[in-house]
Design a protein around this motif. Structure first.
Motif, PDB file in Angstrom:
ATOM      1  N   ALA A 117       0.853  -1.185   0.000  1.00  0.00           N
ATOM      2  CA  ALA A 117       0.000   0.000   0.000  1.00  0.00           C
ATOM      3  C   ALA A 117       0.890   1.236   0.000  1.00  0.00           C
ATOM      4  N   CYS A 118       0.741   2.056  -1.022  1.00  0.00           N
ATOM      5  CA  CYS A 118       1.472   3.318  -1.109  1.00  0.00           C
ATOM      6  C   CYS A 118       0.528   4.405  -0.611  1.00  0.00           C
ATOM      7  N   VAL A 119       0.834   4.979   0.564  1.00  0.00           N
ATOM      8  CA  VAL A 119      -0.121   5.864   1.230  1.00  0.00           C
ATOM      9  C   VAL A 119       0.319   7.320   1.202  1.00  0.00           C
ATOM     10  N   SER A 120      -0.674   8.192   1.269  1.00  0.00           N
ATOM     11  CA  SER A 120      -0.443   9.635   1.333  1.00  0.00           C
ATOM     12  C   SER A 120      -0.390  10.084   2.786  1.00  0.00           C
ATOM     13  N   SER A 121       0.337  11.165   3.034  1.00  0.00           N
ATOM     14  CA  SER A 121       0.433  11.728   4.385  1.00  0.00           C
ATOM     15  C   SER A 121      -0.115  13.150   4.461  1.00  0.00           C
ATOM     16  N   GLN A 122      -0.373  13.765   3.304  1.00  0.00           N
ATOM     17  CA  GLN A 122      -0.938  15.110   3.248  1.00  0.00           C
ATOM     18  C   GLN A 122      -1.939  15.176   2.100  1.00  0.00           C
ATOM     19  N   VAL A 123      -2.819  16.166   2.172  1.00  0.00           N
ATOM     20  CA  VAL A 123      -3.681  16.466   1.031  1.00  0.00           C
ATOM     21  C   VAL A 123      -2.906  17.451   0.163  1.00  0.00           C
ATOM     22  N   GLY A 124      -2.304  16.951  -0.907  1.00  0.00           N
ATOM     23  CA  GLY A 124      -1.394  17.757  -1.692  1.00  0.00           C
ATOM     24  C   GLY A 124      -0.013  17.759  -1.073  1.00  0.00           C
ATOM     25  N   CYS A 125       0.824  18.708  -1.493  1.00  0.00           N
ATOM     26  CA  CYS A 125       2.179  18.811  -0.945  1.00  0.00           C
ATOM     27  C   CYS A 125       2.674  20.238  -1.130  1.00  0.00           C
ATOM     28  N   PRO A 126       3.295  20.827  -0.094  1.00  0.00           N
ATOM     29  CA  PRO A 126       3.774  22.209  -0.206  1.00  0.00           C
ATOM     30  C   PRO A 126       5.171  22.358  -0.810  1.00  0.00           C
ATOM     31  N   LEU A 127       5.881  21.245  -1.061  1.00  0.00           N
ATOM     32  CA  LEU A 127       7.291  21.348  -1.454  1.00  0.00           C
ATOM     33  C   LEU A 127       7.496  21.579  -2.945  1.00  0.00           C
ATOM     34  N   LYS A 128       6.547  21.204  -3.770  1.00  0.00           N
ATOM     35  CA  LYS A 128       6.538  21.550  -5.198  1.00  0.00           C
ATOM     36  C   LYS A 128       7.794  21.112  -5.946  1.00  0.00           C
ATOM     37  N   CYS A 129       8.175  19.847  -5.765  1.00  0.00           N
ATOM     38  CA  CYS A 129       9.266  19.315  -6.583  1.00  0.00           C
ATOM     39  C   CYS A 129       8.876  19.435  -8.053  1.00  0.00           C
ATOM     40  N   SER A 130       9.824  19.787  -8.893  1.00  0.00           N
ATOM     41  CA  SER A 130       9.499  20.208 -10.255  1.00  0.00           C
ATOM     42  C   SER A 130       8.910  19.106 -11.121  1.00  0.00           C
ATOM     43  N   ILE A 141      15.895  20.887  -9.236  1.00  0.00           N
ATOM     44  CA  ILE A 141      14.870  19.842  -9.308  1.00  0.00           C
ATOM     45  C   ILE A 141      13.962  19.871  -8.086  1.00  0.00           C
ATOM     46  N   VAL A 142      14.577  20.115  -6.925  1.00  0.00           N
ATOM     47  CA  VAL A 142      13.864  20.127  -5.646  1.00  0.00           C
ATOM     48  C   VAL A 142      14.056  21.503  -5.008  1.00  0.00           C
ATOM     49  N   PRO A 143      13.131  22.452  -5.210  1.00  0.00           N
ATOM     50  CA  PRO A 143      13.306  23.821  -4.708  1.00  0.00           C
ATOM     51  C   PRO A 143      13.580  23.895  -3.207  1.00  0.00           C
ATOM     52  N   SER A 144      12.992  22.981  -2.418  1.00  0.00           N
ATOM     53  CA  SER A 144      13.177  23.025  -0.965  1.00  0.00           C
ATOM     54  C   SER A 144      14.603  22.711  -0.554  1.00  0.00           C
ATOM     55  N   ARG A 184       9.795  -3.920   9.682  1.00  0.00           N
ATOM     56  CA  ARG A 184      10.696  -3.737   8.540  1.00  0.00           C
ATOM     57  C   ARG A 184       9.976  -3.791   7.205  1.00  0.00           C
ATOM     58  N   MET A 185       8.655  -3.905   7.250  1.00  0.00           N
ATOM     59  CA  MET A 185       7.849  -3.909   6.034  1.00  0.00           C
ATOM     60  C   MET A 185       7.269  -2.530   5.738  1.00  0.00           C
ATOM     61  N   ILE A 186       7.685  -1.525   6.496  1.00  0.00           N
ATOM     62  CA  ILE A 186       7.163  -0.161   6.332  1.00  0.00           C
ATOM     63  C   ILE A 186       8.324   0.779   5.998  1.00  0.00           C
ATOM     64  N   THR A 187       8.099   1.642   5.032  1.00  0.00           N
ATOM     65  CA  THR A 187       9.119   2.598   4.586  1.00  0.00           C
ATOM     66  C   THR A 187       8.577   4.019   4.660  1.00  0.00           C
ATOM     67  N   ILE A 188       9.358   4.918   5.228  1.00  0.00           N
ATOM     68  CA  ILE A 188       9.022   6.345   5.245  1.00  0.00           C
ATOM     69  C   ILE A 188       9.952   7.054   4.270  1.00  0.00           C
ATOM     70  N   SER A 189       9.366   7.781   3.346  1.00  0.00           N
ATOM     71  CA  SER A 189      10.152   8.493   2.341  1.00  0.00           C
ATOM     72  C   SER A 189      10.146   9.993   2.631  1.00  0.00           C
ATOM     73  N   THR A 190      11.248  10.643   2.321  1.00  0.00           N
ATOM     74  CA  THR A 190      11.326  12.092   2.490  1.00  0.00           C
ATOM     75  C   THR A 190      12.235  12.693   1.432  1.00  0.00           C
ATOM     76  N   VAL A 191      11.919  13.908   1.017  1.00  0.00           N
ATOM     77  CA  VAL A 191      12.812  14.626   0.120  1.00  0.00           C
ATOM     78  C   VAL A 191      13.846  15.409   0.922  1.00  0.00           C
ATOM     79  N   GLY A 192      13.637  15.454   2.240  1.00  0.00           N
ATOM     80  CA  GLY A 192      14.579  16.144   3.123  1.00  0.00           C
ATOM     81  C   GLY A 192      13.994  17.425   3.687  1.00  0.00           C
TER      82      GLY A 192
END
Length: 409
Positions: free
Chosen positions: A150-163, A270-273, A230-238
């Motif tokens: 299951a690939c899940v969302s954590s926000q409604v939209g995203c404020p970081l605006k990766c290009s 590529i990643v303005p933030s 170990r079956m759960i992954t948290i992703s971040t752009v930083g």
């Protein structure tokens, strides 16, 4: 773009305090039929509560403690979606819960799209009518058993605006509450009639900007829905300072950092933030994360044709990882075009050359197989399409529509 042993579990004392606070409102509501204010209703969600909390809740409503255990079974084993269907509980208990403003916390599936490869993308309609996306990705192994991610969302939209990301183009509305994250996993299980084995926080939004709800959901997924740590992954752009905070919880899950570039100048384009989080600082935090948790960080790298996919970029990336994160794994993600983007998908030859260059420099690498290409599985793409062209439909109706180009979750 993710697990928690017990570091984020709500202590029993807090559970009791939470229940005592509800009694001041719930008890008068039960006795006098007084309606509960809407703000109070918003917080009265059963999904996400632990078994001790549910037992305490039952006591507050004048029930035996074992009724809380029954509640727990109904929520997490039988996965009942409405209090009115809690047939194992006394009618008076059900009525009192509803009159006090309690609800299960399951939202309707607004739209379902199925891809030829079995991937399913859902739009879930939240209580405030906002739409979020979640993706179910089934993979059958050689023995015939199915791994369901299951690939899940954590926000409604995203404020970081990766290009290159469709989610950022759709704007940002708010953070998701913890039950709104958990219910995405339950919705995938409902559609597939199969338990979810893996969860990746790689959907809409930046998990680190909603860490409280992510960790609460994380606890529930591990402890209550029984998905291995170990079956759960948290992703971040930083996001500055957040990897350190996450490391303090000593999770045994995987942290996946979206790099997308081997140097600061290219990454900023590529990643303005990234302007507020220099690459060296990010890599230092990843190094510290490993030292604190003994869990190596995985790095995501979206390949954009003519931008970051040259062999010299691969060599530069290998050098960066040798300095900061030896033994790390790189997950290459060939880009697929989305509406409004000038980026192009690299040719297969370029993808293989990039991967070979990394391997020749002793970097472990894999190329992510594109899934859900005909289901608009790029994060935010389906939601954006519905925001532009909303449909008036029966929310329970499952529909098909013409596919568009997308990247997999």
């Amino acid at each position: 773009m993710a697990v928690l042993h017990h570091a984020c579990a709500v202590p029993l004392a807090r559970a009791a305090a939470r229940s005592r606070s509800l009694s001041a409102v719930a008890a008068p509501a039960m006795m006098a039929g007084v309606s509960v204010p809407s703000k109070a209703r918003e917080s009265r969600v059963l999904i996400g509560m632990s078994e001790p909390e549910l037992q305490q809740l039952a006591l507050e409503f004048g029930q035996e403690k074992y009724r809380g255990k029954q509640l727990y079974h109904l929520l997490y084993q039988r996965k009942v979606k409405d209090i009115g269907d809690f047939s194992h509980l006394p009618q008076v208990f059900r009525n009192n819960l509803q009159e006090a403003g309690w609800r299960v916390g399951r939202s309707p599936i607004y739209h379902t799209v199925k891809a030829a490869d079995g991937t399913v993308k859902l739009l879930i309609k939240l209580e405030d009518n906002r739409l979020i996306e979640t993706v179910g990705i089934p993979v059958e192994d050689e023995n015939g058993s199915v791994r369901l991610t299951a690939c899940v969302s954590s926000q409604v939209g995203c404020p970081l605006k990766c290009s290159f990301c469709a989610t950022g183009k759709g704007g940002f509305s708010r953070n998701l509450l913890s039950h709104e994250i958990v219910e995405q996993v339950l919705a995938i299980e409902e559609i597939f009639k199969h338990r979810v084995t893996n969860v990746v926080f790689m959907g809409m939004g930046e998990p680190m900007l909603n860490m409280k709800s992510v960790l609460e959901a994380h606890r529930c997924l591990n402890k209550d829905i029984n998905i291995g740590q170990r079956m759960i992954t948290i992703s971040t752009v930083g996001v500055p300072n957040t990897i350190r905070r996450l490391a303090s919880h000593k999770l045994q899950s995987t942290l996946a950092v979206s790099l997308h570039a081997p140097n600061q100048k290219l990454r900023e384009s590529i990643v303005p933030s990234a302007k507020s989080y220099p690459l060296d600082a990010l890599m230092k935090d990843c190094q510290d994360y490993f030292h604190q948790t003994s869990r190596r960080v995985s790095f995501e790298y979206a390949l954009l044709a003519g931008v970051n996919d040259a062999e010299e970029h691969a060599i530069e990336l290998a050098k960066l990882l040798r300095e900061w994160a030896r033994g790390s794994h790189v997950n290459l993600i060939p880009f697929n075009p989305i509406d409004g983007s000038d980026y192009r998908r690299p040719y297969k030859k370029a993808v293989l050359a990039f991967a070979n260059a990394l391997e020749s420099h002793k970097v472990t690498v894999s190329v992510r197989k594109t899934r859900g290409l005909d289901a608009a599985a790029a994060c935010g793409q389906l939601r954006n399409e519905f925001q532009k062209n909303p449909l008036v439909v029966d929310e329970s109706e499952e529909m098909e529509f013409q596919p568009q180009a997308a990247v997999s979750c």
